[in-house]
Design a protein around this motif. Structure first.
Motif, PDB file in Angstrom:
ATOM      1  N   THR A  54       1.013  -1.150  -0.074  1.00 59.79           N
ATOM      2  CA  THR A  54       0.052   0.018  -0.172  1.00 59.79           C
ATOM      3  C   THR A  54       0.790   1.133  -0.005  1.00 59.79           C
ATOM      4  O   THR A  54       2.037   1.189   0.711  1.00 59.79           O
ATOM      5  N   TYR A  55       0.494   2.190  -0.905  1.00 56.10           N
ATOM      6  CA  TYR A  55       1.348   3.238  -0.969  1.00 56.10           C
ATOM      7  C   TYR A  55       0.586   4.558  -0.448  1.00 56.10           C
ATOM      8  O   TYR A  55      -0.772   5.029  -0.812  1.00 56.10           O
ATOM      9  N   PRO A  56       1.129   5.168   0.205  1.00 52.99           N
ATOM     10  CA  PRO A  56       0.329   6.602   0.606  1.00 52.99           C
ATOM     11  C   PRO A  56       0.198   7.670  -0.324  1.00 52.99           C
ATOM     12  O   PRO A  56       1.229   7.898  -1.235  1.00 52.99           O
ATOM     13  N   ARG A  57      -0.954   8.244  -0.437  1.00 51.07           N
ATOM     14  CA  ARG A  57      -1.169   9.328  -1.567  1.00 51.07           C
ATOM     15  C   ARG A  57      -1.732  10.564  -0.635  1.00 51.07           C
ATOM     16  O   ARG A  57      -2.449  10.555   0.160  1.00 51.07           O
ATOM     17  N   ILE A  58      -1.607  11.844  -1.369  1.00 51.41           N
ATOM     18  CA  ILE A  58      -2.204  12.891  -0.795  1.00 51.41           C
ATOM     19  C   ILE A  58      -3.517  13.057  -1.368  1.00 51.41           C
ATOM     20  O   ILE A  58      -3.618  13.075  -2.587  1.00 51.41           O
ATOM     21  N   ARG A  59      -4.399  13.320  -0.395  1.00 54.39           N
ATOM     22  CA  ARG A  59      -5.834  13.739  -0.984  1.00 54.39           C
ATOM     23  C   ARG A  59      -6.179  15.110  -0.472  1.00 54.39           C
ATOM     24  O   ARG A  59      -6.103  15.396   0.690  1.00 54.39           O
ATOM     25  N   TYR A  60      -6.221  16.058  -1.502  1.00 53.50           N
ATOM     26  CA  TYR A  60      -6.822  17.418  -1.145  1.00 53.50           C
ATOM     27  C   TYR A  60      -7.987  17.828  -0.810  1.00 53.50           C
ATOM     28  O   TYR A  60      -9.007  17.165  -1.215  1.00 53.50           O
ATOM     29  N   GLN A  68      -4.541  12.146   4.033  1.00 51.70           N
ATOM     30  CA  GLN A  68      -3.833  10.941   3.535  1.00 51.70           C
ATOM     31  C   GLN A  68      -4.572   9.873   2.936  1.00 51.70           C
ATOM     32  O   GLN A  68      -5.539   9.362   3.844  1.00 51.70           O
ATOM     33  N   SER A  69      -4.511   9.345   1.906  1.00 49.86           N
ATOM     34  CA  SER A  69      -5.322   8.188   1.363  1.00 49.86           C
ATOM     35  C   SER A  69      -4.154   7.077   0.847  1.00 49.86           C
ATOM     36  O   SER A  69      -3.256   7.346   0.730  1.00 49.86           O
ATOM     37  N   HIS A  70      -4.859   5.719   0.986  1.00 55.45           N
ATOM     38  CA  HIS A  70      -3.757   4.750   0.666  1.00 55.45           C
ATOM     39  C   HIS A  70      -4.307   4.150  -0.605  1.00 55.45           C
ATOM     40  O   HIS A  70      -5.181   3.434  -0.730  1.00 55.45           O
TER      41      HIS A  70
END
Length: 104
Positions: A54-60, A68-70
């Motif tokens: 699972t990789y963290p991604r930025i959610r604006y 943070q979303s995964h």
């Protein structure tokens, strides 16, 4: 048999049918290369999907905030085995008794 599984996945209406078909074909190629097993003697023993990275991604968000979303990935595993003598005999009987006017 493996050929039946590949045919089912090739004509599956699901989007990921082609991915599953590709994984089965790669498993058959590995069985042939590493073990010398013939394609017609193989059966899909089990196939399952498991978790992967699972990789963290930025959610604006609004007002300059962020959360943070995964991004989740999965892993498809296919195990093959050789046909037993009873299975090979049963398949031979099945193909011997089918109507030749109907395509396989």
């Amino acid at each position: 048999s493996v050929n039946d599984a590949i045919a089912q996945m090739a004509f599956s209406p699901k989007n990921r049918g082609n991915v599953v078909r590709h994984v089965i074909e790669r498993a058959v190629a590995n069985a042939d290369f590493y073990h010398g097993w013939d394609r017609d003697d193989l059966v899909v023993q089990e196939a399952f999907v498991g978790k992967n990275a699972t990789y963290p991604r930025i959610r604006y968000h609004s007002k300059g905030r962020a959360g943070q979303s995964h991004l989740r990935y999965s892993q498809l595993t296919v195990h093959l085995r050789k046909k037993t003598a009873e299975e090979a005999e049963r398949m031979a009987k099945k193909w011997a008794t089918r109507d030749p006017s109907i395509p396989a």
